[in-house]
Design a protein around this motif. Sequence first.
Motif, PDB file in Angstrom:
ATOM      1  N   HIS A   9       0.849  -1.197   0.000  1.00  7.14           N
ATOM      2  CA  HIS A   9       0.000   0.000   0.000  1.00  7.14           C
ATOM      3  C   HIS A   9       0.879   1.239   0.000  1.00  7.14           C
ATOM      4  O   HIS A   9       1.740   1.401   0.863  1.00  7.14           O
ATOM      5  CB  HIS A   9      -0.931  -0.009   1.213  1.00  7.14           C
ATOM      6  CG  HIS A   9      -1.821  -1.211   1.222  1.00  7.14           C
ATOM      7  ND1 HIS A   9      -2.988  -1.262   0.508  1.00  7.14           N
ATOM      8  CD2 HIS A   9      -1.683  -2.429   1.795  1.00  7.14           C
ATOM      9  CE1 HIS A   9      -3.543  -2.449   0.666  1.00  7.14           C
ATOM     10  NE2 HIS A   9      -2.765  -3.180   1.438  1.00  7.14           N
ATOM     11  N   LEU A  10       0.648   2.101  -0.988  1.00  3.65           N
ATOM     12  CA  LEU A  10       1.458   3.295  -1.174  1.00  3.65           C
ATOM     13  C   LEU A  10       0.754   4.537  -0.630  1.00  3.65           C
ATOM     14  O   LEU A  10      -0.470   4.610  -0.600  1.00  3.65           O
ATOM     15  CB  LEU A  10       1.748   3.507  -2.663  1.00  3.65           C
ATOM     16  CG  LEU A  10       2.416   2.345  -3.401  1.00  3.65           C
ATOM     17  CD1 LEU A  10       2.509   2.652  -4.887  1.00  3.65           C
ATOM     18  CD2 LEU A  10       3.777   2.047  -2.821  1.00  3.65           C
ATOM     19  N   ARG A  11       1.574   5.489  -0.226  1.00  3.37           N
ATOM     20  CA  ARG A  11       1.124   6.835   0.149  1.00  3.37           C
ATOM     21  C   ARG A  11      -0.023   6.849   1.156  1.00  3.37           C
ATOM     22  O   ARG A  11      -1.032   7.514   0.960  1.00  3.37           O
ATOM     23  CB  ARG A  11       0.762   7.634  -1.110  1.00  3.37           C
ATOM     24  CG  ARG A  11       1.962   7.864  -2.020  1.00  3.37           C
ATOM     25  CD  ARG A  11       1.634   8.575  -3.310  1.00  3.37           C
ATOM     26  NE  ARG A  11       0.852   7.803  -4.262  1.00  3.37           N
ATOM     27  CZ  ARG A  11       1.326   6.805  -5.010  1.00  3.37           C
ATOM     28  NH1 ARG A  11       2.573   6.448  -4.908  1.00  3.37           N
ATOM     29  NH2 ARG A  11       0.547   6.171  -5.859  1.00  3.37           N
ATOM     30  N   LYS A  12       0.127   6.115   2.235  1.00  6.39           N
ATOM     31  CA  LYS A  12      -0.869   6.112   3.308  1.00  6.39           C
ATOM     32  C   LYS A  12      -0.468   7.135   4.375  1.00  6.39           C
ATOM     33  O   LYS A  12       0.689   7.545   4.460  1.00  6.39           O
ATOM     34  CB  LYS A  12      -0.982   4.723   3.946  1.00  6.39           C
ATOM     35  CG  LYS A  12      -1.510   3.669   3.005  1.00  6.39           C
ATOM     36  CD  LYS A  12      -2.947   3.956   2.657  1.00  6.39           C
ATOM     37  CE  LYS A  12      -3.536   2.932   1.738  1.00  6.39           C
ATOM     38  NZ  LYS A  12      -4.896   3.270   1.355  1.00  6.39           N
ATOM     39  N   SER A  13      -1.427   7.530   5.173  1.00  4.90           N
ATOM     40  CA  SER A  13      -1.120   8.393   6.322  1.00  4.90           C
ATOM     41  C   SER A  13      -1.999   7.947   7.490  1.00  4.90           C
ATOM     42  O   SER A  13      -3.115   7.462   7.294  1.00  4.90           O
ATOM     43  CB  SER A  13      -1.356   9.867   5.990  1.00  4.90           C
ATOM     44  OG  SER A  13      -2.716  10.113   5.732  1.00  4.90           O
ATOM     45  N   PHE A  14      -1.444   8.090   8.678  1.00  9.25           N
ATOM     46  CA  PHE A  14      -2.122   7.648   9.895  1.00  9.25           C
ATOM     47  C   PHE A  14      -1.929   8.691  10.984  1.00  9.25           C
ATOM     48  O   PHE A  14      -0.847   9.262  11.115  1.00  9.25           O
ATOM     49  CB  PHE A  14      -1.553   6.299  10.366  1.00  9.25           C
ATOM     50  CG  PHE A  14      -1.633   5.225   9.326  1.00  9.25           C
ATOM     51  CD1 PHE A  14      -2.828   4.561   9.078  1.00  9.25           C
ATOM     52  CD2 PHE A  14      -0.531   4.892   8.553  1.00  9.25           C
ATOM     53  CE1 PHE A  14      -2.912   3.583   8.100  1.00  9.25           C
ATOM     54  CE2 PHE A  14      -0.600   3.916   7.575  1.00  9.25           C
ATOM     55  CZ  PHE A  14      -1.799   3.257   7.345  1.00  9.25           C
ATOM     56  N   ALA A  15      -2.964   8.900  11.776  1.00 11.29           N
ATOM     57  CA  ALA A  15      -2.889   9.862  12.873  1.00 11.29           C
ATOM     58  C   ALA A  15      -2.077   9.320  14.044  1.00 11.29           C
ATOM     59  O   ALA A  15      -1.389  10.069  14.738  1.00 11.29           O
ATOM     60  CB  ALA A  15      -4.293  10.244  13.337  1.00 11.29           C
ATOM     61  N   THR A  16      -2.157   7.997  14.261  1.00  9.55           N
ATOM     62  CA  THR A  16      -1.473   7.392  15.406  1.00  9.55           C
ATOM     63  C   THR A  16      -0.813   6.075  14.998  1.00  9.55           C
ATOM     64  O   THR A  16      -1.179   5.475  13.981  1.00  9.55           O
ATOM     65  CB  THR A  16      -2.461   7.083  16.549  1.00  9.55           C
ATOM     66  OG1 THR A  16      -3.355   6.042  16.110  1.00  9.55           O
ATOM     67  CG2 THR A  16      -3.253   8.317  16.967  1.00  9.55           C
ATOM     68  N   LYS A  17       0.102   5.626  15.844  1.00  6.42           N
ATOM     69  CA  LYS A  17       0.736   4.323  15.590  1.00  6.42           C
ATOM     70  C   LYS A  17      -0.293   3.205  15.700  1.00  6.42           C
ATOM     71  O   LYS A  17      -0.212   2.214  14.969  1.00  6.42           O
ATOM     72  CB  LYS A  17       1.914   4.100  16.544  1.00  6.42           C
ATOM     73  CG  LYS A  17       1.561   4.124  18.006  1.00  6.42           C
ATOM     74  CD  LYS A  17       2.804   4.112  18.877  1.00  6.42           C
ATOM     75  CE  LYS A  17       2.464   4.453  20.306  1.00  6.42           C
ATOM     76  NZ  LYS A  17       3.639   4.745  21.099  1.00  6.42           N
ATOM     77  N   GLU A  18      -1.283   3.363  16.572  1.00 11.93           N
ATOM     78  CA  GLU A  18      -2.334   2.345  16.690  1.00 11.93           C
ATOM     79  C   GLU A  18      -3.139   2.230  15.397  1.00 11.93           C
ATOM     80  O   GLU A  18      -3.483   1.126  14.967  1.00 11.93           O
ATOM     81  CB  GLU A  18      -3.256   2.650  17.883  1.00 11.93           C
ATOM     82  CG  GLU A  18      -2.604   2.475  19.227  1.00 11.93           C
ATOM     83  CD  GLU A  18      -1.752   3.672  19.671  1.00 11.93           C
ATOM     84  OE1 GLU A  18      -1.008   3.528  20.658  1.00 11.93           O
ATOM     85  OE2 GLU A  18      -1.814   4.747  19.036  1.00 11.93           O
ATOM     86  N   ASP A  19      -3.424   3.379  14.767  1.00 10.15           N
ATOM     87  CA  ASP A  19      -4.126   3.364  13.479  1.00 10.15           C
ATOM     88  C   ASP A  19      -3.293   2.635  12.428  1.00 10.15           C
ATOM     89  O   ASP A  19      -3.813   1.856  11.629  1.00 10.15           O
ATOM     90  CB  ASP A  19      -4.413   4.784  12.983  1.00 10.15           C
ATOM     91  CG  ASP A  19      -5.464   5.510  13.798  1.00 10.15           C
ATOM     92  OD1 ASP A  19      -6.185   4.859  14.577  1.00 10.15           O
ATOM     93  OD2 ASP A  19      -5.559   6.748  13.654  1.00 10.15           O
ATOM     94  N   ALA A  20      -1.994   2.899  12.426  1.00 13.94           N
ATOM     95  CA  ALA A  20      -1.086   2.271  11.453  1.00 13.94           C
ATOM     96  C   ALA A  20      -1.018   0.763  11.675  1.00 13.94           C
ATOM     97  O   ALA A  20      -1.090  -0.018  10.718  1.00 13.94           O
ATOM     98  CB  ALA A  20       0.308   2.896  11.569  1.00 13.94           C
TER      99      ALA A  20
END
Length: 146
Positions: A9-20
């Motif tokens: 999966h390319l170019r993702k963004s996450f607010a927190t490490k838990e989300d990631a």
Amino acid sequence: MEIQKDLIHLRKSFATKEDAITFCGEQLVSGGYVTESYVPAMIERNKELSVYMGNFIAIPHGTDAAKKDVLKTGITIVQVPRGVDFGDENDPKIATVLFGIAGVGNEHLDLIQKISIFCADVDNVVKLADATTADEIANLLNAVEV
């Protein structure tokens, strides 16, 4: 192991490490590698001991107790150009490439070792972070038998 392009999966963004971590786990679930109960075990594993490995990579994986939830060995690779912080406010640990893994038996240790060796060279991490296609990432990793 052969890298599956549909798990890149390319170019993702996450607010927190838990989300990631949750995203990585959900990819392993949808690919048939783990059961849904593996995902919270991945978050728990990070609480016990950070899955941040240095050189801008993190390797989310489940706890030992969650081994029963692994159906087959698999890996998902997630590119996070803006990074996600696996540290804290006093000690940021930014990861731009995530390797979500699950391994039958002790196969996860082999995966971690191969990923760590490849990513020990920060130039390899930069190539993964700068890749523009799943093919590029798969070719880089398949060439070194990750």
